[in-house]
Design an enzyme around this catalytic site. Sequence first.
Site, PDB file in Angstrom:
ATOM      1  N   GLY A 197       0.745  -1.242   0.000  1.00 34.67           N
ATOM      2  CA  GLY A 197       0.000   0.000   0.000  1.00 34.67           C
ATOM      3  C   GLY A 197       0.775   1.292   0.000  1.00 34.67           C
ATOM      4  O   GLY A 197       0.183   2.373  -0.129  1.00 34.67           O
TER       5      GLY A 197
ATOM      6  N   PRO B 260       4.483  -5.104  -0.859  1.00 37.36           N
ATOM      7  CA  PRO B 260       4.444  -3.923  -1.727  1.00 37.36           C
ATOM      8  C   PRO B 260       4.343  -4.294  -3.204  1.00 37.36           C
ATOM      9  O   PRO B 260       4.956  -5.268  -3.648  1.00 37.36           O
ATOM     10  CB  PRO B 260       5.791  -3.246  -1.450  1.00 37.36           C
TER      11      PRO B 260
ATOM     12  N   CYS C 154     -13.677   4.174 -28.662  1.00 34.79           N
ATOM     13  CA  CYS C 154     -14.941   4.904 -28.799  1.00 34.79           C
ATOM     14  C   CYS C 154     -15.662   5.048 -27.465  1.00 34.79           C
ATOM     15  O   CYS C 154     -16.664   4.373 -27.201  1.00 34.79           O
ATOM     16  CB  CYS C 154     -15.816   4.189 -29.819  1.00 34.79           C
TER      17      CYS C 154
ATOM     18  N   TYR D 102       0.174  -1.469 -12.260  1.00 41.37           N
ATOM     19  CA  TYR D 102      -1.235  -1.404 -12.634  1.00 41.37           C
ATOM     20  C   TYR D 102      -1.402  -0.748 -14.010  1.00 41.37           C
ATOM     21  O   TYR D 102      -2.351  -0.007 -14.254  1.00 41.37           O
ATOM     22  CB  TYR D 102      -2.053  -0.681 -11.551  1.00 41.37           C
TER      23      TYR D 102
END
Length: 420
Positions: free
Chosen positions: A243, A278, A346, A374
């Site tokens: 975190g 982590p 789109c 991520y």
Amino acid sequence: MSEPTPPLHYLSGELTLESSPLSGLAERYGTPLYVYSRGAIEQAWRDYDSALDGHPHLVCYAVKANSNLALLNLLARLGSGFDIVSIGELERVLRAGGDPARVVFAGVGKREEEISRALEVGIRSFNVESAAELERIDRVARRVGRRAPVALRVNPDVDPGTHPYISTGLKESKFGIPMAEAGALCRRAAAMENVELVGIGCHIGSQLTRLEPFRDALSRVLALADDLAGEGIPLRQIDAGGGLGIRYRDEEPPTPAEYAAALLPLLAGRRETLIVEPGRSIVGNAGVLLTRVEYLKQNGERRFAIVDAAMNDLLRPALYDAWQPVWPVRPRQGTPIRYDLVGPVCESGDFLARERELALEPGDLLAIGAAGAYGFVMASNYNSRPRPAEVMVAGGGDWLIRERETLDELMQGERLLPDA
Ligand code: LLP
């Protein structure tokens, strides 16, 4: 525009990652392209490991942040543990040479076959998130004839002060076992025949920029460990989760050393191994997404730079309204103009950055920063777009660590119905 953070540097007017010029990589491998710095990843892992040196510990990299095999292999070579959430992540760790005895398995929805595979390879612990999961693990362990090491993930009800989608330690979230029920469930686990209660832990959220929530959560977890020890249920590991945040814009997150200095005093004189998980802070700032400007366009007052990367390649801006830095690979002279950086998908939500002052021409290359975590892992094929390639740079060299997806691969496995 802010200065790029190392390992990104401008050298002779050109953006480089670990001194590899990014324009050369874009020429060679095409765009959109993820590029990571080996040195930055290894340094970040070592920063954690050495900061925790004063206490028995295991740094379990959170595979979900970036699960490329080459990256996992580098961390395995350093002796890293791994935090996984699926059988897919487990198989990746094994193929990358990771040690199953250093794997912790988190997640609220573990399926039976995932549990039995993890038992078969001998992972370090299951981080259990509910009573029903505990029962299931006990049952599967009996069936396969193994004792399952389990650690309960408690929900310490601490507000991490981060984006609601990535807060996990509040009592209304789906994660963890409520503090009020955790003691009873630990006692139940300790009495079970086919599981061995080895620890407890928590994970309260992601992209945290303050230390107090980590300390509060760990204190609550340790108080529970003390209660259990008092009842004759000693534990061997305490998991503080992951975190720790990184800098995207102007955040000033604590370093791993500051994080360790905040947590270690709470563990003074204790014997449990500290596990940390982590993800973002190991790989986030080690990577960029390279993209090329296809068109410049103006609609009313708004100006758009239409680039060849899109929300399917990097979802964070669209999903969380996340701000990620953008740097021109070869900054040009000229008056900067305010652009929205959008992709070809789109959807009006298909943007990578908004209202950035840039001097641009079609064909220019841009680097989107803090994209190592991520980024690729959340990429999809939406709009039938093949996923990008990934490259690792190290000491002036570069290696393709994932080929660009081909159109054949995009449709692989699909079948037509028979004629009749
Ligand atoms: N351990 C557990 C149990 C987790 O759920 C997570 C992240 C981590 C460790 C690693 O956390 P980190 O050190 O990376 O903050 N997609 C979101 C982030 C989701 C994080 C989910 N859990 C984003 O792009 O911001």
